[in-house]
Scaffold this active site. Sequence first.
Site, PDB file in Angstrom:
ATOM      1  N   TRP A 116      -0.226  -6.905  -9.674  1.00  0.00           N
ATOM      2  CA  TRP A 116      -0.174  -5.867  -8.649  1.00  0.00           C
ATOM      3  C   TRP A 116       0.103  -4.487  -9.255  1.00  0.00           C
ATOM      4  O   TRP A 116       0.960  -4.335 -10.135  1.00  0.00           O
ATOM      5  CB  TRP A 116       0.942  -6.201  -7.657  1.00  0.00           C
TER       6      TRP A 116
ATOM      7  N   ASN B  97       0.775  -0.406  -7.636  1.00  0.00           N
ATOM      8  CA  ASN B  97       0.713   0.586  -6.562  1.00  0.00           C
ATOM      9  C   ASN B  97       1.173   1.948  -7.068  1.00  0.00           C
ATOM     10  O   ASN B  97       0.611   2.417  -8.067  1.00  0.00           O
ATOM     11  CB  ASN B  97       1.383   0.136  -5.255  1.00  0.00           C
ATOM     12  N   ASP B  98       2.100   2.622  -6.474  1.00  0.00           N
ATOM     13  CA  ASP B  98       2.342   4.050  -6.671  1.00  0.00           C
ATOM     14  C   ASP B  98       2.394   4.498  -8.129  1.00  0.00           C
ATOM     15  O   ASP B  98       3.027   3.849  -8.967  1.00  0.00           O
ATOM     16  CB  ASP B  98       3.684   4.437  -6.056  1.00  0.00           C
TER      17      ASP B  98
ATOM     18  N   GLN C  94       4.167   1.278 -10.185  1.00  0.00           N
ATOM     19  CA  GLN C  94       4.728   0.084  -9.552  1.00  0.00           C
ATOM     20  C   GLN C  94       3.885  -1.124  -9.958  1.00  0.00           C
ATOM     21  O   GLN C  94       2.659  -1.127  -9.786  1.00  0.00           O
ATOM     22  CB  GLN C  94       4.726   0.253  -8.042  1.00  0.00           C
TER      23      GLN C  94
ATOM     24  N   ARG D 152      13.874   6.275   0.604  1.00  0.00           N
ATOM     25  CA  ARG D 152      13.440   5.913  -0.749  1.00  0.00           C
ATOM     26  C   ARG D 152      12.479   6.985  -1.291  1.00  0.00           C
ATOM     27  O   ARG D 152      11.978   7.816  -0.554  1.00  0.00           O
ATOM     28  CB  ARG D 152      12.730   4.552  -0.748  1.00  0.00           C
ATOM     29  N   ASP D 153      12.183   6.880  -2.587  1.00  0.00           N
ATOM     30  CA  ASP D 153      11.219   7.724  -3.299  1.00  0.00           C
ATOM     31  C   ASP D 153      11.809   9.108  -3.547  1.00  0.00           C
ATOM     32  O   ASP D 153      12.514   9.662  -2.694  1.00  0.00           O
ATOM     33  CB  ASP D 153       9.880   7.836  -2.566  1.00  0.00           C
TER      34      ASP D 153
ATOM     35  N   GLU E 278       6.947   8.980   2.786  1.00  0.00           N
ATOM     36  CA  GLU E 278       7.065   8.341   1.488  1.00  0.00           C
ATOM     37  C   GLU E 278       6.604   9.302   0.388  1.00  0.00           C
ATOM     38  O   GLU E 278       5.758  10.174   0.603  1.00  0.00           O
ATOM     39  CB  GLU E 278       6.220   7.068   1.433  1.00  0.00           C
TER      40      GLU E 278
END
Length: 501
Positions: free
Chosen positions: A36, A38-39, A55, A158-159, A222
């Site tokens: 996986w 992601n960001d 991520q 978060r973030d 986000e």
Amino acid sequence: MTHELIAAPLTGEGLAERAFRDPHRPRFHFTSPGGWLNDPNGLSHWNGVYHLFYQYNPLAPAHHRIHWGHATSTDLVTWTDEPVALVPGTTGPDRDGCWSGVLVDDGGVPTLVYSGRHGERELPCVATGSPDLRHWTKDPGNPVIPAPPTGVDVTAYRDHCVWREGPVWRQLVGSGVRGRGGTAFLYESEDLRHWRYVGPLLTGDAAHGTPADLDWTGTMWECVDLFRVGDVDVLAFSAWDEGTTFHPLYWTGRYTADRFEPTALHRLDYGRNYFYAPQSTLDAHGRRIMFGWLQEGRGEEATARAGWSGVMSLPRLVTQGADGALAQTPVPELEKLRRDHVAVAPFEAGPDSPLDAIRGDQLDLEATLRLAPGATVRLAVRETPDGAERTVVEVTRDTTSPSGTLRLHREASSLDPDVDTAPRHGELPFGADGTVELRVLVDHSALEIFANGRALTARVYPTRPDAATGVSLTAVGHATVDRLDAWRMAPITTGPRPLWP
């Protein structure tokens, strides 16, 4: 950011081998070795090297117990896998994942600020790195902020966006105020470990519009990112609501006196959540460089079989456009991947303009179009000989205004009923004479479109990938193709890569 999906690890053939063989896997976009992605995280230009953290779940193509993958590049084109930077702890504030964050230079000490997840809580954590950024030590005082602001009912928390401002560090944490809308909470600190809450930098209004609106700001922001381009300040964020990712947006305005005073809200990418959680950095050349996450658009079962999920966008150069909005183009370094140039002589576009000399699933297409008022040009890619599968980039000029529409038709992009084929669109500024500078980058399932500074990103999954390589162009109304150039793009990887470099 969050997107919970748990799948069992594959057995038999390894994730990396299975991922590399998938015909839908891009070849000149960055992807994780398998599992996986992601960001984008920790994006930076450190001592002449670009660092892209992301991520990562090396165990399965599922968003579960996230690590920080790490890759480096000297040219933003080819990438070297580095050791995994952060691994969830066996105990402590990040035992359930090391979520999105940033890299800052703390007096020569590389320092990560990220969201540690424990159960349903995400809280800011810190880790410091070796000079080469390959080895990281988590701070024993994590989390460095023990809870969201008191007295505020947050939707999520978060973030991070962190920067130096005079003698202090400042930090934004993405969040949302329940019953109101998304927000970015502002903090300050002298040492990155002890933070004082300043207040919300800006709070949106989720009651304005509905989730169906293309500029709805969501109930949580986000991956907030505050930066300056030209003479304007930009606050970028990704709109989220109760576990659903919507789209990236940005405010232009002025950051001053602990507040952001917005002047206009803009869409960052017309592909909605196919370009999500973007992060930017200022490189040593003074350029604002941005990456985003290209989510999948096929079913979970197909993703699990493929052994991988998620694509990093091509690096984008972000500048201030003439109309005050951001203008985006791929960084020029990508041109070094171009091969087998085909130049098409200028022509009047009509109802049937085949481009037989151009074929492929790894393409870079550039065209200068001139449209009369009311005209439409359609550029088809990933097209089968019988036309049963095709993806169409459409540009239309309004009849009465100096603007028009950029539209992506995916209704026929795949015969697979489990694939998302919904169209995408957005407003397109035109030149005074109806000119559009169009660039389309096709990389198997990844598609990035740039037109007069506007961007539209999507995913496509033809069921006949070996045959869906055709390109054609048609027009309704008077339109001229002043220039059309095409290149085959070389791959940046040649085989499976270790999941744990």
